[in-house]
Write a protein that holds these residues in place. Structure first.
Motif, PDB file in Angstrom:
ATOM      1  N   GLN A  76       0.844  -1.203   0.000  1.00 32.57           N
ATOM      2  CA  GLN A  76       0.000   0.000   0.000  1.00 32.57           C
ATOM      3  C   GLN A  76       0.877   1.250   0.000  1.00 32.57           C
ATOM      4  OE1 GLN A  76      -2.288  -0.923   3.507  1.00 32.57           O
ATOM      5  NE2 GLN A  76      -3.998  -1.785   2.363  1.00 32.57           N
ATOM      6  N   GLN A  77       1.938   1.234   0.818  1.00 32.47           N
ATOM      7  CA  GLN A  77       2.863   2.371   0.852  1.00 32.47           C
ATOM      8  C   GLN A  77       3.487   2.587  -0.523  1.00 32.47           C
ATOM      9  OE1 GLN A  77       5.308   0.820   4.042  1.00 32.47           O
ATOM     10  NE2 GLN A  77       4.426   2.202   5.565  1.00 32.47           N
ATOM     11  N   ALA A  78       3.886   1.474  -1.161  1.00 32.76           N
ATOM     12  CA  ALA A  78       4.524   1.561  -2.483  1.00 32.76           C
ATOM     13  C   ALA A  78       3.565   2.169  -3.499  1.00 32.76           C
ATOM     14  CB  ALA A  78       4.973   0.174  -2.929  1.00 32.76           C
ATOM     15  N   ARG A  79       2.305   1.737  -3.443  1.00 30.06           N
ATOM     16  CA  ARG A  79       1.301   2.223  -4.393  1.00 30.06           C
ATOM     17  C   ARG A  79       1.047   3.719  -4.196  1.00 30.06           C
ATOM     18  NH1 ARG A  79      -3.440  -1.016  -3.158  1.00 30.06           N
ATOM     19  NH2 ARG A  79      -1.999  -2.758  -3.065  1.00 30.06           N
ATOM     20  N   GLU A  80       0.895   4.130  -2.919  1.00 28.46           N
ATOM     21  CA  GLU A  80       0.641   5.548  -2.627  1.00 28.46           C
ATOM     22  C   GLU A  80       1.835   6.400  -3.040  1.00 28.46           C
ATOM     23  OE1 GLU A  80      -2.249   6.818  -1.358  1.00 28.46           O
ATOM     24  OE2 GLU A  80      -3.067   4.790  -1.496  1.00 28.46           O
ATOM     25  N   LEU A  81       3.032   5.896  -2.740  1.00 27.66           N
ATOM     26  CA  LEU A  81       4.246   6.652  -3.090  1.00 27.66           C
ATOM     27  C   LEU A  81       4.360   6.811  -4.604  1.00 27.66           C
ATOM     28  CD1 LEU A  81       6.957   7.977  -2.400  1.00 27.66           C
ATOM     29  CD2 LEU A  81       7.987   5.696  -2.322  1.00 27.66           C
ATOM     30  N   GLN A  82       4.045   5.740  -5.336  1.00 28.74           N
ATOM     31  CA  GLN A  82       4.116   5.806  -6.802  1.00 28.74           C
ATOM     32  C   GLN A  82       3.165   6.877  -7.344  1.00 28.74           C
ATOM     33  OE1 GLN A  82       4.374   2.119  -9.134  1.00 28.74           O
ATOM     34  NE2 GLN A  82       2.616   2.803 -10.305  1.00 28.74           N
ATOM     35  N   SER A  83       1.925   6.888  -6.844  1.00 30.92           N
ATOM     36  CA  SER A  83       0.958   7.897  -7.300  1.00 30.92           C
ATOM     37  C   SER A  83       1.467   9.296  -6.990  1.00 30.92           C
ATOM     38  CB  SER A  83      -0.388   7.707  -6.601  1.00 30.92           C
ATOM     39  OG  SER A  83      -0.874   6.429  -6.850  1.00 30.92           O
ATOM     40  N   LYS A  84       1.985   9.476  -5.773  1.00 26.76           N
ATOM     41  CA  LYS A  84       2.475  10.791  -5.347  1.00 26.76           C
ATOM     42  C   LYS A  84       3.621  11.258  -6.253  1.00 26.76           C
ATOM     43  CE  LYS A  84       1.333  12.784  -2.133  1.00 26.76           C
ATOM     44  NZ  LYS A  84       0.304  13.856  -2.129  1.00 26.76           N
ATOM     45  N   LEU A  85       4.547  10.345  -6.561  1.00 25.71           N
ATOM     46  CA  LEU A  85       5.691  10.705  -7.410  1.00 25.71           C
ATOM     47  C   LEU A  85       5.232  11.051  -8.824  1.00 25.71           C
ATOM     48  CD1 LEU A  85       8.259   8.018  -6.189  1.00 25.71           C
ATOM     49  CD2 LEU A  85       8.491  10.498  -5.932  1.00 25.71           C
ATOM     50  N   ARG A  86       4.244  10.302  -9.330  1.00 21.39           N
ATOM     51  CA  ARG A  86       3.745  10.593 -10.683  1.00 21.39           C
ATOM     52  C   ARG A  86       3.002  11.924 -10.708  1.00 21.39           C
ATOM     53  NH1 ARG A  86       2.369   4.707 -13.527  1.00 21.39           N
ATOM     54  NH2 ARG A  86       4.453   3.869 -13.143  1.00 21.39           N
ATOM     55  N   ASP A  87       2.270  12.225  -9.606  1.00 20.77           N
ATOM     56  CA  ASP A  87       1.618  13.537  -9.493  1.00 20.77           C
ATOM     57  C   ASP A  87       2.657  14.651  -9.584  1.00 20.77           C
ATOM     58  OD1 ASP A  87      -0.796  12.354  -9.142  1.00 20.77           O
ATOM     59  OD2 ASP A  87      -0.965  12.748  -6.992  1.00 20.77           O
ATOM     60  N   LYS A  88       3.841  14.376  -9.059  1.00 24.00           N
ATOM     61  CA  LYS A  88       4.897  15.392  -9.057  1.00 24.00           C
ATOM     62  C   LYS A  88       5.691  15.401 -10.364  1.00 24.00           C
ATOM     63  CE  LYS A  88       5.491  15.799  -4.065  1.00 24.00           C
ATOM     64  NZ  LYS A  88       6.412  15.750  -2.918  1.00 24.00           N
ATOM     65  N   GLY A  89       5.227  14.613 -11.342  1.00 26.97           N
ATOM     66  CA  GLY A  89       5.827  14.668 -12.672  1.00 26.97           C
ATOM     67  C   GLY A  89       6.968  13.694 -12.913  1.00 26.97           C
ATOM     68  N   LEU A  90       7.199  12.778 -11.962  1.00 32.38           N
ATOM     69  CA  LEU A  90       8.267  11.794 -12.168  1.00 32.38           C
ATOM     70  C   LEU A  90       7.708  10.533 -12.821  1.00 32.38           C
ATOM     71  CD1 LEU A  90      10.167  13.432 -10.228  1.00 32.38           C
ATOM     72  CD2 LEU A  90      10.931  11.199  -9.412  1.00 32.38           C
ATOM     73  N   ASN A  91       8.451   9.974 -13.766  1.00 36.67           N
ATOM     74  CA  ASN A  91       8.053   8.711 -14.380  1.00 36.67           C
ATOM     75  C   ASN A  91       8.586   7.578 -13.496  1.00 36.67           C
ATOM     76  OD1 ASN A  91       7.303   6.650 -16.033  1.00 36.67           O
ATOM     77  ND2 ASN A  91       8.756   7.130 -17.673  1.00 36.67           N
ATOM     78  N   ALA A  92       7.964   7.448 -12.309  1.00 36.93           N
ATOM     79  CA  ALA A  92       8.506   6.514 -11.309  1.00 36.93           C
ATOM     80  C   ALA A  92       7.593   5.315 -11.090  1.00 36.93           C
ATOM     81  CB  ALA A  92       8.705   7.246  -9.989  1.00 36.93           C
ATOM     82  N   THR A  93       8.210   4.163 -10.867  1.00 36.88           N
ATOM     83  CA  THR A  93       7.479   2.954 -10.495  1.00 36.88           C
ATOM     84  C   THR A  93       8.126   2.409  -9.228  1.00 36.88           C
ATOM     85  OG1 THR A  93       7.140   2.521 -12.840  1.00 36.88           O
ATOM     86  CG2 THR A  93       6.642   0.721 -11.338  1.00 36.88           C
TER      87      THR A  93
END
Lengths: 391, 391
Positions: A76-93
């Motif tokens: 769950q932490q990984a999923r939330e962090l991924q969404s947050k990073l993508r919101d900030k414009g990073l192409n992160a997984t």
């Protein structure tokens, strides 16, 4: 745009009751958890200890629903962090690498390779560095990376510890304040930090920075809390989860609880400081065992602060950590996985006379050989002791 | 809006070389995979077979990168399906339950409970029903659900098989056409369906609908393909992956390949029909072993059609399947996990004279007892054979 892989490292935990034994075996097979002078004894010793501890441990897991929630919460932490990073414009997984249970580091590496990740940011889900937690995970990652010619070419940046990260501190303060606000006399509430302990020798002999970081961290939290609440609360730091015969970091949580009871503490705000997600140490050890000790000692309100899990401020903090790691000076895997200089790795180079590290090692080796000979004699029914007529 | 949990069931596979043995042990511990007349023999037999097969199997996994990609591909499918369902306005979350390796069904149930799912749709990632695949997964789910008072209350709808679903057929046609278009003489290309085999007795004695569904499915695909291409291609269906001494569904893939070579087939379009994701049977068995056999037999172009993985038309098809399952008549877990009527479960009720099912069972039981007595005698060094002077 570069494809960023964010690798979150954690301990892992058994998900089914039948996983408890094999999980403990993996844990005790790690030389950073149990050190034996002869590597050849590591696995038999791990088997012995995991077999002996399995039933007690299974009962503990049964009392919290039959398994550890650590994989679910970490996902769950990984999923939330991924969404947050993508919101900030990073192409992160985000990816997860558990040290002692599924999904293991191998799976995360296979996934990152399949996804064609261009750069990896490694974040241990332990805010404080210890040889036995982040250290062990970094070295496992290094071992696998060194053996993989394809993965070796992917650049990697590591965060070794991050207990002073502002989002982390802020989220801790938010959760602690929530519990303080429930007290009748908020300014009298006693803040009780309880960190996972490690053997004292890790810190005093091996130079593990863990204790110092835990102490610094608790003071940082207390400072932030004062700024937020406008009053100073009494506070104590202790160490929990001790097992085995050797001395661990002190004071022990159970002893401090008894003392606080005697000092007539009414409201105890229990802060699990080294855990960022609920697991057996919070749900069973604190919520059941320590709570019972506290109540017997006369503490009226045992208020346990929740683990961070997916608290939005915490996830925001983690995303800032990833970004600052990408922008800041690079800490590569070699540096991150380096042991403190004082660590004496087995085997020692040579024998030295006197009462020192070398004699300790040889003492251990001789004891192990005697133990083995005795064991073989007991099984085979013949040997030196039989010849001497002792057996 | 109801929170829908979509549970995708699959086989699972070892992710690290050291997982191969334990994975095989789990597989052969399943009475739907290997049937013994006495349940008490199941685990020792599973241990024996998994130990014997471990090295060969490890080599196969090493040749495809050291582990099975099934968890990764299933997770990708789950993620794509979840996005597609949410695009269509459903508040759906996908979960994975593997039958023989992590993440197990227990983890999926724990996750769905933690997420507060209101209704579950169960989809086996096997388009065709077999006792040994979807059947075994449904029964595992039923066993765990029956033992969980909380989870039992969550309504559940199941899809037992879905090989005629239009999105699935369309995606198969798309991937097959892609390979046909690469041939010099597209209308002469030979479509070679290869399905995972099962022992013949599953179908002929136990009434497994698998063979019928595979045959129907291949004809449906051929029909759709003709509509799409405007020409009829020659086609054959065969069964792969046979192990052990008993007869499996025929014709065997390796034998048909030899025949096709003799008939001067130049372009062979190999369609792995029962797999929706790449795994050891496609990447190692087809791409390495069968390819070698085909080339030795004189087939020039061995063109293997990719497994569906996250092919958009396939994911679209899966999302339609979820929606039609929610809207259509409910198939509950009891119905989905039901064995075909002809299945004779051990133990048989009573002895019957004659050469029939009952005598087969008793024959097996007597053999097992003799085997056990012999085994004990060999270990203990005394027994009836020693008394008779034979040993």
């Amino acid at each position: 745009m570069d494809k960023i892989g964010v690798l979150l490292m954690n301990l892992g935990g058994p998900e089914r009751i039948t996983d408890v034994g094999p999980f403990l075996y993996n844990l005790f097979s790690d030389p950073e958890i149990i050190r034996t002078p002869f590597p050849v004894f590591q696995k038999p010793l791990a088997w012995l200890i995991s077999t002996l501890r399995s039933t007690t441990s299974q009962q503990a897991y049964l009392s919290i629903g039959g398994g550890s929630p650590i994989r679910r919460i970490t996902e769950q932490q990984a999923r939330e962090l991924q969404s947050k990073l993508r919101d900030k414009g990073l192409n992160a997984t985000t990816y997860i690498a558990m040290r002692y249970w599924h999904p293991f580091t191998e799976s995360a590496i296979a996934d990152m390779k399949a996804d064609g990740i261009d750069q990896v940011v490694v974040i241990p889900l332990y805010p404080h560095f210890s040889i036995s937690t982040s250290g062990s995970s970094f070295r496992e990652l290094k071992k696998l990376r060194d053996a993989d010619d394809e993965f070796k070419r992917v650049p990697m940046r590591c965060v070794r510890s991050w207990f002073s990260q502002s989002g982390y501190l802020k989220s801790m303060v938010e959760l602690i304040s929530e519990q303080i606000s429930l007290c009748e006399l908020p300014s009298k509430a006693h803040i009780f930090f309880t960190a996972h302990g490690v053997p004292k020798s890790y810190v005093e002999e091996a130079g593990d920075p863990y204790k110092q970081q835990i102490e610094d961290c608790s003071l940082l939290i207390i400072n932030e809390l004062e700024k937020c609440l406008g009053h100073t609360n009494p506070h104590t730091l202790s160490y929990q989860s001790r097992v085995g015969p050797v001395e661990w970091l002190k004071p022990y949580t159970e002893e401090v609880l008894a003392d606080l009871g005697r000092s007539n503490v009414n409201d105890l705000i229990v802060v699990p400081i080294s855990f960022v997600g609920e697991h057996i140490e919070t749900l069973q050890e604190i919520d059941i065992e320590y709570k019972e000790i506290a109540e017997k000692a006369g503490i009226k309100n045992f208020r346990r602060v929740k683990a961070l899990n997916t608290h939005p401020t915490f996830i925001e903090g983690l995303s800032d950590l990833v970004i600052s790691c990408l922008e800041g000076p690079q800490v590569n895997l070699e540096e991150a996985s380096k042991l403190p200089e004082k660590v004496k790795l087995y085997p020692q180079e040579k024998w030295q006379w006197g009462w020192n590290n070398s004699s300790e090692v040889w003492n251990g080796r001789v004891a192990m050989i005697i133990f083995l000979v005795l064991f073989i004699e007991l099984i085979s029914g013949s040997g030196p002791l039989h010849k001497l007529g002792i057996l």
